[in-house]
Design a protein around this motif. Structure first.
Motif, PDB file in Angstrom:
ATOM      1  N   ASP A  61     -28.609  30.205 -18.737  1.00  0.00           N
ATOM      2  CA  ASP A  61     -29.681  30.407 -17.773  1.00  0.00           C
ATOM      3  C   ASP A  61     -31.011  30.478 -18.515  1.00  0.00           C
ATOM      4  OD1 ASP A  61     -31.348  31.065 -15.747  1.00  0.00           O
ATOM      5  OD2 ASP A  61     -30.520  33.046 -15.362  1.00  0.00           O
ATOM      6  N   ARG A  62     -31.849  29.457 -18.344  1.00  0.00           N
ATOM      7  CA  ARG A  62     -33.152  29.440 -19.000  1.00  0.00           C
ATOM      8  C   ARG A  62     -34.298  29.647 -18.015  1.00  0.00           C
ATOM      9  NH1 ARG A  62     -32.593  24.331 -23.221  1.00  0.00           N
ATOM     10  NH2 ARG A  62     -30.708  25.051 -24.275  1.00  0.00           N
ATOM     11  N   SER A  63     -33.980  29.926 -16.771  1.00  0.00           N
ATOM     12  CA  SER A  63     -35.032  30.171 -15.791  1.00  0.00           C
ATOM     13  C   SER A  63     -35.807  31.432 -16.180  1.00  0.00           C
ATOM     14  CB  SER A  63     -34.422  30.362 -14.402  1.00  0.00           C
ATOM     15  OG  SER A  63     -35.392  30.867 -13.505  1.00  0.00           O
ATOM     16  N   PRO A  64     -37.133  31.420 -16.024  1.00  0.00           N
ATOM     17  CA  PRO A  64     -37.925  32.614 -16.344  1.00  0.00           C
ATOM     18  C   PRO A  64     -37.861  33.681 -15.255  1.00  0.00           C
ATOM     19  CG  PRO A  64     -39.354  30.883 -15.540  1.00  0.00           C
ATOM     20  CD  PRO A  64     -37.976  30.281 -15.641  1.00  0.00           C
ATOM     21  N   CYS A  65     -37.162  33.411 -14.150  1.00  0.00           N
ATOM     22  CA  CYS A  65     -37.169  34.328 -13.008  1.00  0.00           C
ATOM     23  C   CYS A  65     -35.772  34.862 -12.693  1.00  0.00           C
ATOM     24  CB  CYS A  65     -37.719  33.623 -11.766  1.00  0.00           C
ATOM     25  SG  CYS A  65     -39.380  32.944 -11.977  1.00  0.00           S
ATOM     26  N   ILE A  66     -35.726  36.103 -12.213  1.00  0.00           N
ATOM     27  CA  ILE A  66     -34.464  36.647 -11.719  1.00  0.00           C
ATOM     28  C   ILE A  66     -34.343  36.440 -10.215  1.00  0.00           C
ATOM     29  CG2 ILE A  66     -34.327  38.362 -13.575  1.00  0.00           C
ATOM     30  CD1 ILE A  66     -35.123  40.493 -11.468  1.00  0.00           C
ATOM     31  N   VAL A  67     -35.484  36.232  -9.555  1.00  0.00           N
ATOM     32  CA  VAL A  67     -35.517  35.921  -8.126  1.00  0.00           C
ATOM     33  C   VAL A  67     -36.593  34.867  -7.915  1.00  0.00           C
ATOM     34  CG1 VAL A  67     -36.176  36.783  -5.837  1.00  0.00           C
ATOM     35  CG2 VAL A  67     -34.686  38.157  -7.289  1.00  0.00           C
ATOM     36  N   SER A  68     -36.290  33.842  -7.131  1.00  0.00           N
ATOM     37  CA  SER A  68     -37.291  32.817  -6.836  1.00  0.00           C
ATOM     38  C   SER A  68     -36.895  32.074  -5.563  1.00  0.00           C
ATOM     39  CB  SER A  68     -37.417  31.839  -8.010  1.00  0.00           C
ATOM     40  OG  SER A  68     -38.360  30.831  -7.715  1.00  0.00           O
ATOM     41  N   TRP A  69     -37.631  32.302  -4.466  1.00  0.00           N
ATOM     42  CA  TRP A  69     -37.356  31.572  -3.229  1.00  0.00           C
ATOM     43  C   TRP A  69     -38.619  31.461  -2.378  1.00  0.00           C
ATOM     44  CZ3 TRP A  69     -38.303  34.072   1.377  1.00  0.00           C
ATOM     45  CH2 TRP A  69     -38.265  35.473   1.378  1.00  0.00           C
ATOM     46  N   ILE A  70     -38.690  30.377  -1.620  1.00  0.00           N
ATOM     47  CA  ILE A  70     -39.755  30.159  -0.650  1.00  0.00           C
ATOM     48  C   ILE A  70     -39.097  29.668   0.632  1.00  0.00           C
ATOM     49  CG2 ILE A  70     -41.841  28.853  -0.072  1.00  0.00           C
ATOM     50  CD1 ILE A  70     -42.438  28.625  -3.027  1.00  0.00           C
ATOM     51  N   ALA A  71     -39.468  30.252   1.757  1.00  0.00           N
ATOM     52  CA  ALA A  71     -38.872  29.895   3.041  1.00  0.00           C
ATOM     53  C   ALA A  71     -39.179  28.444   3.382  1.00  0.00           C
ATOM     54  CB  ALA A  71     -39.410  30.808   4.141  1.00  0.00           C
ATOM     55  N   THR A  72     -38.133  27.671   3.667  1.00  0.00           N
ATOM     56  CA  THR A  72     -38.293  26.273   4.056  1.00  0.00           C
ATOM     57  C   THR A  72     -37.222  25.896   5.069  1.00  0.00           C
ATOM     58  OG1 THR A  72     -36.934  25.592   2.162  1.00  0.00           O
ATOM     59  CG2 THR A  72     -39.314  25.484   1.880  1.00  0.00           C
ATOM     60  N   PRO A  73     -37.589  25.244   6.172  1.00  0.00           N
ATOM     61  CA  PRO A  73     -36.579  24.764   7.122  1.00  0.00           C
ATOM     62  C   PRO A  73     -35.633  23.790   6.434  1.00  0.00           C
ATOM     63  CG  PRO A  73     -38.783  24.661   8.069  1.00  0.00           C
ATOM     64  CD  PRO A  73     -38.959  24.961   6.607  1.00  0.00           C
ATOM     65  N   GLY A  74     -34.339  24.014   6.588  1.00  0.00           N
ATOM     66  CA  GLY A  74     -33.356  23.159   5.958  1.00  0.00           C
ATOM     67  C   GLY A  74     -33.075  23.522   4.517  1.00  0.00           C
ATOM     68  N   GLY A  75     -33.828  24.464   3.973  1.00  0.00           N
ATOM     69  CA  GLY A  75     -33.619  24.912   2.599  1.00  0.00           C
ATOM     70  C   GLY A  75     -33.294  26.391   2.595  1.00  0.00           C
ATOM     71  N   TYR A  76     -34.224  27.205   2.061  1.00  0.00           N
ATOM     72  CA  TYR A  76     -34.041  28.656   2.078  1.00  0.00           C
ATOM     73  C   TYR A  76     -34.513  29.135   3.442  1.00  0.00           C
ATOM     74  CZ  TYR A  76     -33.191  33.087  -0.269  1.00  0.00           C
ATOM     75  OH  TYR A  76     -32.666  34.301  -0.652  1.00  0.00           O
ATOM     76  N   GLY A  77     -33.596  29.158   4.399  1.00  0.00           N
ATOM     77  CA  GLY A  77     -33.940  29.420   5.784  1.00  0.00           C
ATOM     78  C   GLY A  77     -33.617  30.829   6.230  1.00  0.00           C
ATOM     79  N   ALA A  78     -33.549  31.013   7.544  1.00  0.00           N
ATOM     80  CA  ALA A  78     -33.348  32.331   8.138  1.00  0.00           C
ATOM     81  C   ALA A  78     -32.072  33.030   7.661  1.00  0.00           C
ATOM     82  CB  ALA A  78     -33.372  32.229   9.650  1.00  0.00           C
ATOM     83  N   PRO A  79     -30.915  32.363   7.602  1.00  0.00           N
ATOM     84  CA  PRO A  79     -29.705  33.052   7.147  1.00  0.00           C
ATOM     85  C   PRO A  79     -29.818  33.548   5.708  1.00  0.00           C
ATOM     86  CG  PRO A  79     -29.134  31.013   8.273  1.00  0.00           C
ATOM     87  CD  PRO A  79     -30.605  30.980   8.047  1.00  0.00           C
ATOM     88  N   GLN A  80     -30.404  32.720   4.846  1.00  0.00           N
ATOM     89  CA  GLN A  80     -30.550  33.117   3.440  1.00  0.00           C
ATOM     90  C   GLN A  80     -31.509  34.297   3.284  1.00  0.00           C
ATOM     91  OE1 GLN A  80     -30.764  29.973   4.563  1.00  0.00           O
ATOM     92  NE2 GLN A  80     -29.079  28.885   3.558  1.00  0.00           N
ATOM     93  N   ILE A  81     -32.613  34.268   4.051  1.00  0.00           N
ATOM     94  CA  ILE A  81     -33.580  35.372   3.978  1.00  0.00           C
ATOM     95  C   ILE A  81     -32.938  36.670   4.458  1.00  0.00           C
ATOM     96  CG2 ILE A  81     -35.757  36.262   4.896  1.00  0.00           C
ATOM     97  CD1 ILE A  81     -36.723  33.342   5.055  1.00  0.00           C
ATOM     98  N   SER A  82     -32.229  36.610   5.585  1.00  0.00           N
ATOM     99  CA  SER A  82     -31.576  37.815   6.125  1.00  0.00           C
ATOM    100  C   SER A  82     -30.564  38.383   5.134  1.00  0.00           C
ATOM    101  CB  SER A  82     -30.885  37.486   7.449  1.00  0.00           C
ATOM    102  OG  SER A  82     -31.820  37.146   8.442  1.00  0.00           O
ATOM    103  N   HIS A  83     -29.763  37.512   4.538  1.00  0.00           N
ATOM    104  CA  HIS A  83     -28.762  37.960   3.565  1.00  0.00           C
ATOM    105  C   HIS A  83     -29.430  38.608   2.359  1.00  0.00           C
ATOM    106  CE1 HIS A  83     -25.092  38.007   1.165  1.00  0.00           C
ATOM    107  NE2 HIS A  83     -25.778  37.426   0.188  1.00  0.00           N
ATOM    108  N   PHE A  84     -30.487  37.975   1.849  1.00  0.00           N
ATOM    109  CA  PHE A  84     -31.202  38.514   0.690  1.00  0.00           C
ATOM    110  C   PHE A  84     -31.767  39.901   0.986  1.00  0.00           C
ATOM    111  CE2 PHE A  84     -35.182  39.172  -1.596  1.00  0.00           C
ATOM    112  CZ  PHE A  84     -34.823  38.904  -2.919  1.00  0.00           C
TER     113      PHE A  84
END
Length: 225
Positions: A61-84
């Motif tokens: 894992d070389r990502s500089p982040c432990i958390v990284s998301w932006i709300a997008t329809p069809g991507g990181y959507g409502a179910p993912q946000i609620s779960h997070f």
């Protein structure tokens, strides 16, 4: 290399902010600049997951982040946000009060997918235990909009860690306004600079309180080195 071309090949970048100053004739140039910047950052920060080892199946894992998301329809959507939000709120032991996932698009930008406050005393707390990297910054993506619904909208973000006595040690406090004087809605970002590093293995908490108005919308979150 192929891994270094992943950003341009897949068009993985944040588009330029949609503002009045962004003219139609400048859009293509600004998007190209954003793509180049994303590619340079990707290479410089070693974000590829490929290792330098002999085994091509070995991942690091070389990502500089432990958390990284932006709300997008069809991507990181409502179910993912609620779960997070549910998962990390339970870690904090503090119930969510007056926040929910909004997934209504009928009213345009003002109602696009996000995590929204629904009452004047809304509050929630996220907790990340035994973080896998040192953390130096937290960035919030949020909606700034107009109209009566958004009057005086203001949220306070408090980032803290837990000391040896199980007490919160505040590392950053920042108030963000959700109301726009102009008649347009924008997704903006705000970095919450920490007073020091929250070290790997520590716990990190983010408390969000609505301190003005009756709504505020969070569109994304990044917690990074």
């Amino acid at each position: 290399t192929a891994e270094h071309n992943m950003i341009p090949n897949n068009h993985l970048y944040l588009p330029p902010p949609l503002t009045r100053e962004l003219l139609r004739k400048d859009v293509e140039e600004k998007h190209a600049e954003a793509l180049i910047s994303a590619q340079e950052s990707y290479v410089a920060m070693g974000c590829s997951n490929k290792t330098a080892g002999d085994d091509d199946n070995e991942l690091e894992d070389r990502s500089p982040c432990i958390v990284s998301w932006i709300a997008t329809p069809g991507g990181y959507g409502a179910p993912q946000i609620s779960h997070f939000m549910d998962r990390h709120s339970k870690n904090s032991g503090v119930p969510i009060q007056g926040w929910k996932t909004e997934n209504q698009l009928a009213e345009g930008w003002g109602n696009k997918i996000g995590w929204v406050a629904t009452q004047s005393d809304a509050t929630f707390t996220l907790q990340f235990d035994r973080i896998e990297k040192d953390v130096n910054s937290v960035t919030v993506f949020y909606l700034r909009s107009y109209g009566e619904k958004w009057d005086e909208s203001n949220a306070r973000f408090t980032v803290s860690t837990i000391d040896g006595n199980n007490h919160d040690k505040v590392m950053s406090t920042y108030d963000i306004a959700g109301f726009s004087e102009d008649r347009h809605s924008l997704t903006l970002s705000q970095e919450l600079k920490l007073s020091g590093t929250i070290g790997k293995g520590k716990s990190l908490r983010i408390k969000v309180d609505l301190i003005g108005g009756s709504t505020f919308k969070i569109m994304g979150l990044m917690i990074c080195t």
